[in-house]
Motif scaffolding. Structure first.
Motif, PDB file in Angstrom:
ATOM      1  N   THR A 142      -4.435  18.528 -12.944  1.00 57.20           N
ATOM      2  CA  THR A 142      -3.309  17.747 -12.433  1.00 57.20           C
ATOM      3  C   THR A 142      -3.683  16.265 -12.405  1.00 57.20           C
ATOM      4  OG1 THR A 142      -4.003  17.839 -10.108  1.00 57.20           O
ATOM      5  CG2 THR A 142      -2.700  19.704 -10.935  1.00 57.20           C
ATOM      6  N   ILE A 143      -2.692  15.427 -12.095  1.00 56.43           N
ATOM      7  CA  ILE A 143      -2.968  14.002 -11.853  1.00 56.43           C
ATOM      8  C   ILE A 143      -3.415  13.821 -10.408  1.00 56.43           C
ATOM      9  CG2 ILE A 143      -1.955  11.685 -11.752  1.00 56.43           C
ATOM     10  CD1 ILE A 143       0.007  12.616 -13.942  1.00 56.43           C
ATOM     11  N   GLY A 144      -2.772  14.572  -9.508  1.00 56.50           N
ATOM     12  CA  GLY A 144      -3.161  14.524  -8.105  1.00 56.50           C
ATOM     13  C   GLY A 144      -2.592  13.324  -7.377  1.00 56.50           C
ATOM     14  N   GLU A 145      -3.011  13.176  -6.161  1.00 54.29           N
ATOM     15  CA  GLU A 145      -2.521  12.097  -5.300  1.00 54.29           C
ATOM     16  C   GLU A 145      -2.953  10.734  -5.829  1.00 54.29           C
ATOM     17  OE1 GLU A 145      -2.869  12.592  -0.883  1.00 54.29           O
ATOM     18  OE2 GLU A 145      -4.213  10.860  -1.094  1.00 54.29           O
ATOM     19  N   ILE A 146      -2.035   9.767  -5.773  1.00 51.49           N
ATOM     20  CA  ILE A 146      -2.326   8.396  -6.199  1.00 51.49           C
ATOM     21  C   ILE A 146      -2.218   7.481  -4.984  1.00 51.49           C
ATOM     22  CG2 ILE A 146      -1.582   6.450  -7.617  1.00 51.49           C
ATOM     23  CD1 ILE A 146      -0.399   8.430  -9.594  1.00 51.49           C
ATOM     24  N   ASN A 147      -3.284   6.756  -4.691  1.00 52.63           N
ATOM     25  CA  ASN A 147      -3.252   5.716  -3.664  1.00 52.63           C
ATOM     26  C   ASN A 147      -3.267   4.365  -4.369  1.00 52.63           C
ATOM     27  OD1 ASN A 147      -3.526   7.007  -0.840  1.00 52.63           O
ATOM     28  ND2 ASN A 147      -5.013   8.119  -2.085  1.00 52.63           N
ATOM     29  N   PHE A 148      -2.290   3.542  -4.036  1.00 54.11           N
ATOM     30  CA  PHE A 148      -2.024   2.316  -4.783  1.00 54.11           C
ATOM     31  C   PHE A 148      -1.929   1.164  -3.781  1.00 54.11           C
ATOM     32  CE2 PHE A 148       1.367   0.254  -7.785  1.00 54.11           C
ATOM     33  CZ  PHE A 148       0.394  -0.581  -8.311  1.00 54.11           C
ATOM     34  N   GLU A 149      -2.795   0.170  -3.931  1.00 52.10           N
ATOM     35  CA  GLU A 149      -2.816  -0.960  -2.995  1.00 52.10           C
ATOM     36  C   GLU A 149      -3.020  -2.249  -3.768  1.00 52.10           C
ATOM     37  OE1 GLU A 149      -5.135  -2.548   1.047  1.00 52.10           O
ATOM     38  OE2 GLU A 149      -5.842  -0.747   0.003  1.00 52.10           O
ATOM     39  N   GLY A 150      -2.425  -3.333  -3.276  1.00 50.51           N
ATOM     40  CA  GLY A 150      -2.623  -4.589  -3.979  1.00 50.51           C
ATOM     41  C   GLY A 150      -2.121  -5.802  -3.221  1.00 50.51           C
ATOM     42  N   TYR A 151      -2.510  -6.958  -3.738  1.00 50.58           N
ATOM     43  CA  TYR A 151      -2.079  -8.255  -3.223  1.00 50.58           C
ATOM     44  C   TYR A 151      -1.398  -9.014  -4.352  1.00 50.58           C
ATOM     45  CZ  TYR A 151      -5.009  -7.384   0.864  1.00 50.58           C
ATOM     46  OH  TYR A 151      -5.550  -6.845   2.006  1.00 50.58           O
ATOM     47  N   ILE A 152      -0.318  -9.703  -4.022  1.00 52.86           N
ATOM     48  CA  ILE A 152       0.459 -10.434  -5.027  1.00 52.86           C
ATOM     49  C   ILE A 152       0.496 -11.912  -4.635  1.00 52.86           C
ATOM     50  CG2 ILE A 152       2.647 -10.573  -6.276  1.00 52.86           C
ATOM     51  CD1 ILE A 152       3.194  -7.691  -5.390  1.00 52.86           C
ATOM     52  N   PHE A 153       0.423 -12.760  -5.647  1.00 57.34           N
ATOM     53  CA  PHE A 153       0.344 -14.204  -5.441  1.00 57.34           C
ATOM     54  C   PHE A 153       1.545 -14.886  -6.095  1.00 57.34           C
ATOM     55  CE2 PHE A 153      -3.758 -12.262  -5.382  1.00 57.34           C
ATOM     56  CZ  PHE A 153      -4.482 -12.920  -4.412  1.00 57.34           C
ATOM     57  N   LYS A 164       0.855  -1.174   0.000  1.00 58.70           N
ATOM     58  CA  LYS A 164       0.000   0.000   0.000  1.00 58.70           C
ATOM     59  C   LYS A 164       0.892   1.224   0.000  1.00 58.70           C
ATOM     60  CE  LYS A 164      -4.171   1.709   2.323  1.00 58.70           C
ATOM     61  NZ  LYS A 164      -5.091   1.481   3.478  1.00 58.70           N
ATOM     62  N   CYS A 165       0.697   2.117  -0.972  1.00 62.76           N
ATOM     63  CA  CYS A 165       1.545   3.309  -1.003  1.00 62.76           C
ATOM     64  C   CYS A 165       0.761   4.517  -1.506  1.00 62.76           C
ATOM     65  CB  CYS A 165       2.804   3.085  -1.850  1.00 62.76           C
ATOM     66  SG  CYS A 165       2.507   2.704  -3.570  1.00 62.76           S
ATOM     67  N   LYS A 166       1.247   5.673  -1.096  1.00 67.47           N
ATOM     68  CA  LYS A 166       0.649   6.942  -1.498  1.00 67.47           C
ATOM     69  C   LYS A 166       1.707   7.757  -2.230  1.00 67.47           C
ATOM     70  CE  LYS A 166      -2.024   9.234   1.312  1.00 67.47           C
ATOM     71  NZ  LYS A 166      -2.483  10.062   2.460  1.00 67.47           N
ATOM     72  N   LEU A 167       1.404   8.130  -3.479  1.00 67.42           N
ATOM     73  CA  LEU A 167       2.289   8.958  -4.278  1.00 67.42           C
ATOM     74  C   LEU A 167       1.699  10.360  -4.328  1.00 67.42           C
ATOM     75  CD1 LEU A 167       2.860   6.534  -7.299  1.00 67.42           C
ATOM     76  CD2 LEU A 167       4.012   6.553  -5.104  1.00 67.42           C
ATOM     77  N   GLN A 168       2.516  11.328  -3.991  1.00 63.73           N
ATOM     78  CA  GLN A 168       2.023  12.699  -3.908  1.00 63.73           C
ATOM     79  C   GLN A 168       3.114  13.645  -4.371  1.00 63.73           C
ATOM     80  OE1 GLN A 168       1.266  14.682   0.047  1.00 63.73           O
ATOM     81  NE2 GLN A 168      -0.849  14.236  -0.499  1.00 63.73           N
ATOM     82  N   GLY A 169       2.771  14.597  -5.239  1.00 66.84           N
ATOM     83  CA  GLY A 169       3.797  15.504  -5.753  1.00 66.84           C
ATOM     84  C   GLY A 169       4.835  14.716  -6.524  1.00 66.84           C
ATOM     85  N   SER A 170       6.083  14.794  -6.084  1.00 67.09           N
ATOM     86  CA  SER A 170       7.178  14.084  -6.762  1.00 67.09           C
ATOM     87  C   SER A 170       7.755  12.949  -5.922  1.00 67.09           C
ATOM     88  CB  SER A 170       8.296  15.069  -7.112  1.00 67.09           C
ATOM     89  OG  SER A 170       7.847  16.018  -8.045  1.00 67.09           O
ATOM     90  N   SER A 171       7.030  12.509  -4.911  1.00 65.90           N
ATOM     91  CA  SER A 171       7.636  11.499  -4.041  1.00 65.90           C
ATOM     92  C   SER A 171       6.621  10.513  -3.473  1.00 65.90           C
ATOM     93  CB  SER A 171       8.387  12.178  -2.891  1.00 65.90           C
ATOM     94  OG  SER A 171       7.500  12.927  -2.093  1.00 65.90           O
ATOM     95  N   ILE A 172       7.170   9.449  -2.912  1.00 64.96           N
ATOM     96  CA  ILE A 172       6.373   8.448  -2.199  1.00 64.96           C
ATOM     97  C   ILE A 172       6.218   8.938  -0.764  1.00 64.96           C
ATOM     98  CG2 ILE A 172       6.288   6.065  -1.393  1.00 64.96           C
ATOM     99  CD1 ILE A 172       7.973   5.310  -3.836  1.00 64.96           C
ATOM    100  N   LYS A 173       5.013   9.274  -0.368  1.00 64.80           N
ATOM    101  CA  LYS A 173       4.772   9.832   0.964  1.00 64.80           C
ATOM    102  C   LYS A 173       4.529   8.747   2.008  1.00 64.80           C
ATOM    103  CE  LYS A 173       5.079  14.172  -0.178  1.00 64.80           C
ATOM    104  NZ  LYS A 173       6.223  14.983   0.275  1.00 64.80           N
TER     105      LYS A 173
END
Length: 723
Positions: free
Chosen positions: A308-319, A238-247
């Motif tokens: 803008t693209i704005g904040e990206i919230n990215f979450e997932g499960y890998i198998f 689970k990660c949050k991308l904001q501006g130019s970095s991983i927050k």
């Protein structure tokens, strides 16, 4: 004479609406989803979708009922009956949110109503707004094909005292009959899947619920559910991308209870690995050697209309779908797992928790995950082993524009930056997963620690020595095995040389291009023959040094000081271009500097190490340039003589150090460079082993290093003084 036409206006044919419905709405699935999204825009909390006898279009019926704010006669006449209405677009541009759930509209194009025609020929719409009468619309789409012009196609629109939405109830009900298609099992199952992925499967609490009721349950029998599949996952991120970095960043490896001996692992944004790689980068299309910083807050629109693209919230499960790993699972339902991932695996995109069509659909490899995995299967993630969601804020992400046909986003500059930002995060996740995957393989699928071919040849020799009693026969077999071993070593060395040369050849060509460019400038602007001569000499020496990589010379006694000078000469112009100071402490070495090695192989190893340092020093500089104005990039090179008849080359830098555990960095396909293939240090390790040497990653307290290099990357190449 000028004759003006009396027909100076468009006169649309009645069948135009029918054609628009067919062309703009891809299939029945999307048509129904568009109507559900209209309920979301209407501030509904719940939508009931009923499918009755849909396998027979003559008797089939579809109902969509919501508890939204409803429509009055004015909205019906001025918005719903005006295809292409800008009503929602106007609400969106003015940031006018709904009263109850504070939503911005997700449908701005005014074409969703065409979905009803895609589904059936007859429609009845009943809607009621608070404190208003019910409004009823009845349309027979067949009439549109009978009338010539659109203005002649009539239908019923009237108000009445509430009959369906009694008491204080409000909302909209749409009844579609005389279906245009006989629905089959596949269509129903696709709809079921789409409806239940319209909201993110990871969203525990939401304010928009869809209830799908199908009268014939056999059509959806044995469809696997997410809750049944989730337990098979080994990795969650689970990660949050904001501006130019991983927050924010969380990565978790959770081995199954049946995987005894493996410990769970968690990595967050506070780890060195993430903090040192938090800036979002991608390789420039114009110059693949240049890395560009992505800014999700960048304005892709105009001064008056910021997009803008704005904040990206990215979450997932890998198998892990490898049979050897799945055999370790004590859970039931492996066949359902594969079926589910084949059908629903991938990365979906949501806006305010409402899905954007197409992304994550089977066959839509929109991030090229499958193509990347073909190239490096041991490391990369493919669509059929990941279930992930990307959530965007509808207000912030205006630069990502949906296509008119609702099949994803328009592929503009913002879309490509959006994809590149996601791939940057995926690359970090893949690096972490590769470490855990190797631990699983090492624990449950152990391979020989030695080079496997040579190990098995050696085992065969020992068996022959012990089992074969006929001495002449034994000698003949051993002779052939020795020949196989010798030939294999020669082939391996040639391949190793080719790989090392291939990785460094690009750097060499880059250096040559720089020198030629400077030669051109000098010839045009200066009249200094000495400088021209110096540049030509540099070019000559550079080519000669790189040619050493390709010469077939045997290992012999080499002067390491001279060899270091040659390697540093090859990277001299790159170091100057990047303002890197090289501290050549080895020049003060007062002992014999000879060791046995292959000059071409060791030169390739050194250039790979210097190349890594230059890259990561530049990465650190970009990160600190607005924070620490005093930071300057440096590489430290020294020699050490040991009593065990070995000599060591130490290379250190004042960068961020190794972000990946050093017991992993030499494994193939482990790299946290964007687009890196992860072979550089693996080749260096193989080169050192081929010369009976070692590649070491010592801690800073093992050597007397200047303080500024103690937190950077430290590498030691250990060679023998004698054969």
């Amino acid at each position: 004479m000028k004759l003006s036409s009396n027909k100076n206006f468009f006169q649309p044919r009645a069948r135009l609406l029918l054609q628009l419905g067919d062309k703009l709405i891809k299939n029945e699935n999307i048509a129904l989803l568009e109507l559900i999204k209209n309920s979301y825009d209407a501030d509904a909390r719940k939508v009931n979708v009923k499918l009755e006898k849909v396998t027979n279009k003559e008797f089939g019926r579809i109902e969509i009922i919501d508890d939204g704010e409803g429509m009055d006669l004015a909205i019906i006449e001025n918005v719903w009956l005006e295809p292409g209405s800008d009503y929602k677009a106007d609400l969106f541009s003015k940031k006018i949110r709904t009263s109850k759930y504070k939503r911005l509209p997700i449908g701005e194009k005014g074409i969703g109503r065409f979905g009803v025609h895609k589904l059936g020929n007859s429609i009845e719409l009943i809607s009621r707004k608070k404190d208003q009468n019910e409004v009823v619309v009845r349309i027979n789409w067949n009439e549109f094909s009978k009338n010539k012009y659109l203005k002649d196609a009539r239908f019923e629109v009237f108000e009445r005292t509430p009959e369906y939405f009694l008491r204080n109830r409000v909302g909209t009900k749409i009844i579609i009959s005389d279906l245009r298609t006989n629905w089959d099992r596949r269509m129903v199952r696709e709809l079921y899947k789409s409806v239940f992925t319209l909201n993110s499967p990871f969203q525990k609490v939401g304010n928009f619920k869809i209830d799908l009721k199908i009268d014939d349950q056999s059509l959806i029998d044995n469809l696997p559910k997410w809750d049944e599949i989730k337990g098979f996952s080994l990795w969650h991120f689970k990660c949050k991308l904001q501006g130019s970095s991983i927050k924010e960043f969380t990565y978790e490896f959770t081995p199954w209870s049946s995987m005894e001996g493996l410990e769970p692992r968690k990595v967050t944004e506070e780890s060195d690995f993430i903090s040192n790689n938090s800036t979002i980068l991608y390789k420039s299309k114009q110059n693949p050697k240049e890395e560009v910083i992505i800014n999700l807050s960048k304005n892709y629109g105009t001064t008056s209309e910021v997009r803008t693209i704005g904040e990206i919230n990215f979450e997932g499960y890998i198998f892990d779908r490898d049979k050897s790993t799945l055999d370790l699972s004590a859970q039931q339902g492996l066949s359902l797992l594969k079926q589910y991932l084949d059908e629903q695996g991938g990365i979906r995109v949501y806006r305010d928790n409402i899905r954007i069509n197409e992304y994550g659909e089977k066959g839509n490899d929109w991030l090229n995950l499958d193509l990347r995995r073909v190239n490096t299967p041991a490391k990369k993630i493919s669509n059929n082993i990941i279930l992930s969601v990307v959530d965007l804020d509808v207000e912030q992400s205006g630069a990502l524009i949906e296509k008119t046909n609702r099949e994803g986003f328009i592929e503009n500059e913002a879309f490509f930056d959006f994809c590149a930002a996601l791939l940057y995060a995926i690359n970090l996740i893949e690096i972490l997963r590769k470490i855990d995957k190797d631990l699983i393989r090492a624990k449950y699928n152990p391979t020989e620690k030695e080079e496997p071919v040579l190990h098995h040849v050696g085992e065969l020799k020992r068996i022959v020595e012990n089992k074969v009693k006929d001495e002449p026969l034994k000698e003949e077999i051993i002779k052939h095995l020795n020949k196989i071993e010798t030939d294999y070593n020669q082939i391996n060395e040639i391949l190793l040389t080719s790989a090392g040369a291939g990785l460094t050849l690009g750097v060499g060509i880059h250096e040559v291009q720089k020198v030629i460019s400077e030669l051109n400038l000098v010839i045009k602007k200066e009249e200094v023959p000495e400088k021209i001569l110096n540049l030509i000499t540099h070019l000559d020496n550079l080519i000669e040094n790189y040619s050493d990589l390709l010469r077939q010379n045997e290992s012999k006694e080499e002067d390491l000081i001279k060899l270091l000078k040659g390697a540093l000469f090859n990277v001299e112009y790159r170091a100057i271009a990047h303002n890197i100071t090289i501290v050549k402490e080895y020049q003060n070495f007062n002992f014999p500097s000879f060791a046995y090695c292959s000059r071409r192989l060791l030169l390739g190893a050194l250039i790979n190490i210097f190349d890594n340092s230059i890259y990561w020093l530049e990465r650190k500089f970009k990160k600190l340039k607005d924070i620490d104005k005093d930071y300057s990039k440096k590489i430290y090179v020294n020699l050490y003589s040991n009593e065990d008849e070995s000599i060591e080359i130490l290379i250190a830098d004042n960068g961020s150090g190794f972000n990946i555990p050093t017991n992993q960095v030499t494994k193939p396909f482990i790299s946290n460079k964007p687009g890196g293939i992860g072979l550089g240090l693996h080749i260096v390790k193989e080169i050192m082993q081929a010369q009976d040497g070692k590649l070491l990653f010592p801690s800073s307290n093992e050597y007397s290093l200047p303080a500024e290099f103690q937190n950077g990357a430290i590498v030691v190449l250990k060679l023998n003084k004698k054969l």
